[in-house]
Design a protein around this motif. Sequence first.
Motif, PDB file in Angstrom:
ATOM      1  N   ALA A 241       0.881  -1.259   0.191  1.00 26.01           N
ATOM      2  CA  ALA A 241       0.066  -0.029  -0.042  1.00 26.01           C
ATOM      3  C   ALA A 241       0.899   1.287  -0.137  1.00 26.01           C
ATOM      4  CB  ALA A 241      -0.902  -0.114   1.193  1.00 26.01           C
ATOM      5  N   ALA A 242       0.583   2.355  -0.728  1.00 27.72           N
ATOM      6  CA  ALA A 242       1.313   3.214  -0.873  1.00 27.72           C
ATOM      7  C   ALA A 242       0.770   4.570  -1.117  1.00 27.72           C
ATOM      8  CB  ALA A 242       2.377   3.152  -2.387  1.00 27.72           C
ATOM      9  N   ALA A 243       1.242   5.526  -0.192  1.00 28.61           N
ATOM     10  CA  ALA A 243       0.702   6.940   0.050  1.00 28.61           C
ATOM     11  C   ALA A 243       1.351   8.119  -0.758  1.00 28.61           C
ATOM     12  CB  ALA A 243       0.496   7.516   1.477  1.00 28.61           C
ATOM     13  N   PHE A 244       0.875   8.551  -1.707  1.00 31.19           N
ATOM     14  CA  PHE A 244       1.452   9.992  -2.350  1.00 31.19           C
ATOM     15  C   PHE A 244       0.602  10.737  -2.508  1.00 31.19           C
ATOM     16  CE2 PHE A 244       3.831   6.288  -3.987  1.00 31.19           C
ATOM     17  CZ  PHE A 244       5.059   6.656  -4.409  1.00 31.19           C
ATOM     18  N   PRO A 245       0.779  11.957  -2.468  1.00 28.97           N
ATOM     19  CA  PRO A 245      -0.075  13.350  -2.501  1.00 28.97           C
ATOM     20  C   PRO A 245      -0.890  13.229  -3.966  1.00 28.97           C
ATOM     21  CG  PRO A 245       2.031  13.968  -1.559  1.00 28.97           C
ATOM     22  CD  PRO A 245       2.276  12.405  -2.239  1.00 28.97           C
ATOM     23  N   SER A 246      -1.865  13.830  -3.921  1.00 27.72           N
ATOM     24  CA  SER A 246      -2.264  13.910  -5.187  1.00 27.72           C
ATOM     25  C   SER A 246      -1.724  14.321  -6.353  1.00 27.72           C
ATOM     26  CB  SER A 246      -3.672  14.950  -5.047  1.00 27.72           C
ATOM     27  OG  SER A 246      -4.345  14.633  -3.887  1.00 27.72           O
ATOM     28  N   ALA A 247      -2.115  13.767  -7.279  1.00 33.05           N
ATOM     29  CA  ALA A 247      -1.384  14.096  -8.786  1.00 33.05           C
ATOM     30  C   ALA A 247       0.370  13.635  -8.770  1.00 33.05           C
ATOM     31  CB  ALA A 247      -1.380  15.588  -9.271  1.00 33.05           C
ATOM     32  N   SER A 248       0.718  12.684  -8.174  1.00 33.16           N
ATOM     33  CA  SER A 248       2.236  12.447  -7.865  1.00 33.16           C
ATOM     34  C   SER A 248       2.239  10.918  -8.393  1.00 33.16           C
ATOM     35  CB  SER A 248       2.373  12.605  -6.384  1.00 33.16           C
ATOM     36  OG  SER A 248       2.199  13.961  -5.955  1.00 33.16           O
ATOM     37  N   GLY A 249       1.554  10.676  -9.579  1.00 33.65           N
ATOM     38  CA  GLY A 249       1.600   9.275 -10.271  1.00 33.65           C
ATOM     39  C   GLY A 249       1.333   8.108  -9.301  1.00 33.65           C
ATOM     40  N   LYS A 250       0.165   8.481  -8.588  1.00 33.81           N
ATOM     41  CA  LYS A 250      -0.553   7.107  -7.993  1.00 33.81           C
ATOM     42  C   LYS A 250      -1.105   6.087  -8.810  1.00 33.81           C
ATOM     43  CE  LYS A 250      -3.005   7.633  -4.185  1.00 33.81           C
ATOM     44  NZ  LYS A 250      -3.206   9.138  -3.883  1.00 33.81           N
ATOM     45  N   THR A 251      -1.774   6.893  -9.660  1.00 34.63           N
ATOM     46  CA  THR A 251      -2.439   5.936 -10.772  1.00 34.63           C
ATOM     47  C   THR A 251      -1.316   5.202 -11.738  1.00 34.63           C
ATOM     48  OG1 THR A 251      -4.390   7.327 -10.713  1.00 34.63           O
ATOM     49  CG2 THR A 251      -4.448   5.777 -12.537  1.00 34.63           C
ATOM     50  N   ASN A 252      -0.369   5.835 -12.068  1.00 36.43           N
ATOM     51  CA  ASN A 252       0.641   5.226 -12.890  1.00 36.43           C
ATOM     52  C   ASN A 252       1.167   4.055 -12.162  1.00 36.43           C
ATOM     53  OD1 ASN A 252       0.241   7.271 -14.801  1.00 36.43           O
ATOM     54  ND2 ASN A 252       2.104   8.495 -14.262  1.00 36.43           N
ATOM     55  N   LEU A 303       1.054   6.258 -23.891  1.00 39.54           N
ATOM     56  CA  LEU A 303       1.387   4.886 -24.153  1.00 39.54           C
ATOM     57  C   LEU A 303       2.687   4.518 -23.546  1.00 39.54           C
ATOM     58  CD1 LEU A 303      -0.277   4.064 -27.559  1.00 39.54           C
ATOM     59  CD2 LEU A 303      -0.711   3.224 -25.427  1.00 39.54           C
ATOM     60  N   SER A 304       3.425   5.507 -23.408  1.00 36.58           N
ATOM     61  CA  SER A 304       4.738   5.178 -22.805  1.00 36.58           C
ATOM     62  C   SER A 304       4.944   5.179 -21.390  1.00 36.58           C
ATOM     63  CB  SER A 304       5.893   5.941 -23.308  1.00 36.58           C
ATOM     64  OG  SER A 304       5.891   7.279 -23.151  1.00 36.58           O
ATOM     65  N   THR A 305       4.014   6.349 -20.601  1.00 38.60           N
ATOM     66  CA  THR A 305       3.881   6.466 -19.212  1.00 38.60           C
ATOM     67  C   THR A 305       3.025   5.657 -18.575  1.00 38.60           C
ATOM     68  OG1 THR A 305       2.395   8.058 -19.373  1.00 38.60           O
ATOM     69  CG2 THR A 305       4.435   8.772 -19.317  1.00 38.60           C
ATOM     70  N   GLU A 333      -1.678  17.362 -22.738  1.00 37.49           N
ATOM     71  CA  GLU A 333      -0.448  17.540 -22.770  1.00 37.49           C
ATOM     72  C   GLU A 333       0.143  16.425 -22.453  1.00 37.49           C
ATOM     73  OE1 GLU A 333      -2.523  20.052 -22.066  1.00 37.49           O
ATOM     74  OE2 GLU A 333      -1.731  21.496 -23.637  1.00 37.49           O
ATOM     75  N   GLY A 334       1.050  15.840 -22.850  1.00 40.08           N
ATOM     76  CA  GLY A 334       1.865  14.591 -22.652  1.00 40.08           C
ATOM     77  C   GLY A 334       1.341  13.227 -23.008  1.00 40.08           C
ATOM     78  N   ILE A 335       0.138  13.432 -23.890  1.00 38.11           N
ATOM     79  CA  ILE A 335      -0.519  12.152 -24.466  1.00 38.11           C
ATOM     80  C   ILE A 335       0.409  11.316 -25.427  1.00 38.11           C
ATOM     81  CG2 ILE A 335      -1.821  13.309 -26.308  1.00 38.11           C
ATOM     82  CD1 ILE A 335      -4.331  11.558 -25.557  1.00 38.11           C
ATOM     83  N   GLY A 336       1.491  11.979 -25.879  1.00 35.26           N
ATOM     84  CA  GLY A 336       2.506  11.439 -26.699  1.00 35.26           C
ATOM     85  C   GLY A 336       2.385  11.553 -28.167  1.00 35.26           C
ATOM     86  N   THR A 337       1.102  12.697 -28.582  1.00 34.94           N
ATOM     87  CA  THR A 337       1.155  13.046 -29.898  1.00 34.94           C
ATOM     88  C   THR A 337       1.240  14.564 -30.056  1.00 34.94           C
ATOM     89  OG1 THR A 337      -1.151  12.774 -29.848  1.00 34.94           O
ATOM     90  CG2 THR A 337      -0.052  11.181 -30.986  1.00 34.94           C
ATOM     91  N   PRO A 338       1.859  15.116 -30.715  1.00 36.05           N
ATOM     92  CA  PRO A 338       1.714  16.688 -30.975  1.00 36.05           C
ATOM     93  C   PRO A 338       0.359  17.253 -30.856  1.00 36.05           C
ATOM     94  CG  PRO A 338       3.078  15.880 -32.773  1.00 36.05           C
ATOM     95  CD  PRO A 338       2.313  14.745 -32.306  1.00 36.05           C
ATOM     96  N   TYR A 488       8.283   5.439 -13.804  1.00 38.45           N
ATOM     97  CA  TYR A 488       7.508   4.810 -14.441  1.00 38.45           C
ATOM     98  C   TYR A 488       7.631   3.459 -14.346  1.00 38.45           C
ATOM     99  CZ  TYR A 488       6.152   9.274 -16.304  1.00 38.45           C
ATOM    100  OH  TYR A 488       5.826  10.637 -15.830  1.00 38.45           O
ATOM    101  N   GLY A 489       7.722   2.587 -15.574  1.00 36.72           N
ATOM    102  CA  GLY A 489       7.955   1.059 -15.233  1.00 36.72           C
ATOM    103  C   GLY A 489       9.134   0.739 -14.833  1.00 36.72           C
ATOM    104  N   GLU A 490      10.239   1.603 -14.797  1.00 33.45           N
ATOM    105  CA  GLU A 490      11.463   1.268 -14.122  1.00 33.45           C
ATOM    106  C   GLU A 490      11.489   1.309 -12.635  1.00 33.45           C
ATOM    107  OE1 GLU A 490      13.512  -0.081 -15.839  1.00 33.45           O
ATOM    108  OE2 GLU A 490      13.483   1.003 -17.999  1.00 33.45           O
ATOM    109  N   ASN A 491      10.332   1.762 -12.082  1.00 30.44           N
ATOM    110  CA  ASN A 491      10.027   1.828 -10.525  1.00 30.44           C
ATOM    111  C   ASN A 491       9.890   0.321 -10.008  1.00 30.44           C
ATOM    112  OD1 ASN A 491      10.146   4.555 -10.392  1.00 30.44           O
ATOM    113  ND2 ASN A 491       8.099   4.941 -10.602  1.00 30.44           N
ATOM    114  N   ILE A 492       9.844  -0.621 -10.908  1.00 30.94           N
ATOM    115  CA  ILE A 492       9.788  -1.915 -10.425  1.00 30.94           C
ATOM    116  C   ILE A 492      11.103  -2.332  -9.864  1.00 30.94           C
ATOM    117  CG2 ILE A 492      10.500  -2.853 -12.670  1.00 30.94           C
ATOM    118  CD1 ILE A 492       7.822  -4.317 -10.358  1.00 30.94           C
ATOM    119  N   ARG A 493      12.128  -1.664 -10.233  1.00 28.20           N
ATOM    120  CA  ARG A 493      13.521  -2.031  -9.864  1.00 28.20           C
ATOM    121  C   ARG A 493      13.563  -1.773  -8.247  1.00 28.20           C
ATOM    122  NH1 ARG A 493      17.089  -2.743 -14.174  1.00 28.20           N
ATOM    123  NH2 ARG A 493      15.820  -2.113 -16.141  1.00 28.20           N
ATOM    124  N   VAL A 494      13.060  -0.550  -8.002  1.00 25.68           N
ATOM    125  CA  VAL A 494      12.989  -0.264  -6.506  1.00 25.68           C
ATOM    126  C   VAL A 494      11.996  -1.057  -5.740  1.00 25.68           C
ATOM    127  CG1 VAL A 494      12.037   1.624  -4.951  1.00 25.68           C
ATOM    128  CG2 VAL A 494      13.432   2.258  -7.054  1.00 25.68           C
TER     129      VAL A 494
END
Length: 580
Positions: A241-252, A303-305, A333-338, A488-494
Amino acid sequence: MAIDWKRWVEECIQLTLPSSVHWCDGSEIEYAMLLETMVRSGALIRLNHALHPNSFLHRSDPNDVARTEHLTYVCTQHEEDAGPNNNWMAPAEAKARLRPLFDGSMKGRTMYVIPYLMGPVGSPHSKAGIEITDSPYVAANMHLMTRVGRPAMDRIEETGDVVPGLHSLGDLSPDRRFIVHFPEERLIWSVGSGYGGNALLGKKCFALRIASHMARDEGWMAEHMLIIGIEDPEGRTTYVAAAFPSASGKTNLAMLVSTLADEGYRVRTVGDDIAWLHIDQEGQLRAINPEAGFFGVAPGTSLSTNPVAMKTVHRNCIFTNVAVTLNGEPWWEGIGTPAPEGLIDWRGRPWDPANGPAAHPNSRFTVSARQCPSVSPHWEDPEGVPISAIVFGSRRSALVPLVFEARSWQHGVLIGAGMGAETTAAATGAVGVVRRDPMAMLPFCGYNMGDYFRHWLEMGARMKKPPKIFRVNWFLKDLSGMFLWPGYGENIRVFKWILERVHGTGKAVDTPLGAMPAPDAIDTHGLTLQPDAMKQLFAIDRGGWRVATDGMAEFFRTFGDRFPQELWTEHAALRKRLGV
Ligand code: OXD
Ligand code: MN
């Protein structure tokens, strides 16, 4: 608390004078009807059906796009029970101030009466609420975020327990906006906002502010935490279980696609925002996700994040305050396409970069968890999942290392209590300022946080083997402002190291902050990092920690003698270890 809820609904009707009353049953037909009503009124825009089946865009009032913490109150009889962490009004005063705002506020509108269950159907830990609202957008979102209708009514009939919440859009003026909680009565009143966290009363108002108060009284915990199950090569699943403030990547993080999947490390999603935690008969901490959907921040999702989120929101999704393309597709913004030609911004204007971002920085998607490809097979287990590790994280561009482990539960409580975080767009106010955000609960704890810290200590003492507690920070930057860790996906290493620590194999070195990974204990094979990134990611800046521990002390002192002595002892021990 047993209340005569039928009478309460009657009283709300008398007060707000709706032109009609709709009792929600949670059915698909009802959901379709709500959407249809809003498409007809212009409150929803249908997106491109071929590309985004059954998906819609809602644009909220530009004054009403985030939680408004300064207009949010906890109304206990005694001010000190709300604590310095909450705005407070006496209950009678709050009612006297808000009643006129509800008076006739639903004239000409339909009132929706929404019985909803927080938590899996059949779980002894689930709790029912009834939200009354004049917003069909709220009713539709509640369909996605909670279990509406029969399961809630059954629970109310069985137990007599229900948390009532009255919500009206009022006139949407920030001058007449209040989000008010009466935790001793288990009651919520919210007026003047249609924004998620202010208006979907099951979420922050019930599942955190009221529930944290109930949890303290009843011996459990309601926390601002995601829940994940991590599969490892041995075939075990370890729940965190992990606590992060709002909009700090919890859903990711909740939907993380592991870059170590080939080795057998995979993440399953149980929840992305809120955990209700109980100690079972064996003394094991277990968690349920009280929610049934995700209300995630759109910008930055790609798609990448977060490919899992992109798949999850592909259909049956309500987008709020994103931009829309000529082709009827959502864009942010940040959806991956201009940004494509002809983009319409979140306010409905042809996008002009001079007006700021095309999608509001706090624009959101609402979607049912059932659609999430990574959803855990155990996400609705009535008893919840066993928690082996608790992680505290926040955005800190300096000071806080990538990961370290608390020396004990008590030390872990100090780490959570002293957590600082850079603010985000999820609440109105300045963005990027460091503020204390203990356990990521500052805006959500429905009582005095001094008592909350004590409750954490008491819960730990009741567990047979308390989960290990870790602090993480994915957001460290180098002097040129570049992130040092890919995230992102590399956080699995932690998490791989965290799992190894939980199972007794992870190598660590003792440091003043706690146990840190031994050199090479974090698996970095295949990663391209800056040459001395690992050194910087684990550096301890004693001068910086002196200032930080001073800041913690200043914050802790605001709780006076409600602040547990044990944590002062931990604080002193930390300073001593740091030599500051
Ligand atoms: C949320 C928040 O919406 O924390 O989850 O603001
Ligand atoms: Mn949240």
